[in-house]
Write a protein that holds these residues in place. Structure first.
Motif, PDB file in Angstrom:
ATOM      1  N   THR A  36       0.970  -1.162  -0.129  1.00 25.88           N
ATOM      2  CA  THR A  36      -0.112  -0.049   0.026  1.00 25.88           C
ATOM      3  C   THR A  36       0.851   1.264  -0.219  1.00 25.88           C
ATOM      4  N   PHE A  37       0.284   2.203  -0.713  1.00 24.35           N
ATOM      5  CA  PHE A  37       0.968   3.552  -0.546  1.00 24.35           C
ATOM      6  C   PHE A  37      -0.259   4.672  -0.281  1.00 24.35           C
ATOM      7  N   THR A  38       0.231   5.584   0.802  1.00 22.87           N
ATOM      8  CA  THR A  38      -0.630   6.680   0.934  1.00 22.87           C
ATOM      9  C   THR A  38       0.007   7.924   0.188  1.00 22.87           C
ATOM     10  N   LEU A  39      -0.703   8.682  -0.526  1.00 24.37           N
ATOM     11  CA  LEU A  39      -0.486   9.706  -1.272  1.00 24.37           C
ATOM     12  C   LEU A  39      -0.843  11.125  -0.410  1.00 24.37           C
ATOM     13  N   SER A  55      -4.751  16.618   2.099  1.00 22.65           N
ATOM     14  CA  SER A  55      -5.883  15.391   1.362  1.00 22.65           C
ATOM     15  C   SER A  55      -4.792  14.269   1.547  1.00 22.65           C
ATOM     16  N   LYS A  56      -5.623  12.907   1.523  1.00 17.59           N
ATOM     17  CA  LYS A  56      -4.593  11.688   1.494  1.00 17.59           C
ATOM     18  C   LYS A  56      -5.551  10.896   0.425  1.00 17.59           C
ATOM     19  N   GLN A  57      -4.624   9.950  -0.189  1.00 11.51           N
ATOM     20  CA  GLN A  57      -5.195   8.931  -1.052  1.00 11.51           C
ATOM     21  C   GLN A  57      -4.621   7.641  -1.188  1.00 11.51           C
ATOM     22  N   ARG A  58      -5.107   6.606  -0.770  1.00  8.78           N
ATOM     23  CA  ARG A  58      -4.583   5.266  -0.650  1.00  8.78           C
ATOM     24  C   ARG A  58      -4.619   4.444  -2.049  1.00  8.78           C
ATOM     25  N   PHE A  59      -3.560   3.966  -2.101  1.00  5.31           N
ATOM     26  CA  PHE A  59      -3.364   2.859  -3.312  1.00  5.31           C
ATOM     27  C   PHE A  59      -2.839   1.406  -2.645  1.00  5.31           C
TER      28      PHE A  59
END
Length: 118
Positions: A36-39, A55-59
């Motif tokens: 996983t990675f959180t931008l 803001s955050k976005q998870r991949f």
């Protein structure tokens, strides 16, 4: 590159843009591990991130399955700040050759789709 990695890439720029990127290229590196990675993003101008304005976005990428298939999950963009986008386009790239634990850096473009984050 280690497998189980998602690396977001943006267009080259001589300056720091004042808003989030409308399109990201995601370098997805599948293999025997999931990952996983959180931008993280903020307004790129102030210290408002100290007050929670970001803001955050998870991949998330799955381990390789049958027929070398994998799943790439693109999470919703959460949080608020000046210039935040709630949806963007993605270009998915996968390295041209991978082993169970590492990939070569030469990239091959995968299918490109416009995807709004969930």
């Amino acid at each position: 590159m280690r497998t189980g990695t998602v690396i977001p890439l943006r267009q080259n720029s001589d300056t720091i843009p004042s808003q989030s990127d409308e399109q990201l290229t995601l370098l997805a590196v599948p293999g025997n591990k999931e990952g996983t990675f959180t931008l993280y993003d903020d307004d790129r101008e102030t210290y408002r991130y100290e007050e929670g304005e970001h803001s955050k976005q998870r991949f998330a990428i799955s381990a390789l399955a049958a027929r070398n298939s994998f799943k790439l999950e693109i999470g919703a963009i959460s949080g608020r700040h000046k210039g935040v986008l709630t949806a963007r386009r993605y270009r998915i790239e996968v390295p041209s050759s991978c082993h169970s634990t590492a990939c070569h850096t030469e990239r091959a473009a995968a299918e490109t789709r416009g995807i709004a984050s969930r």
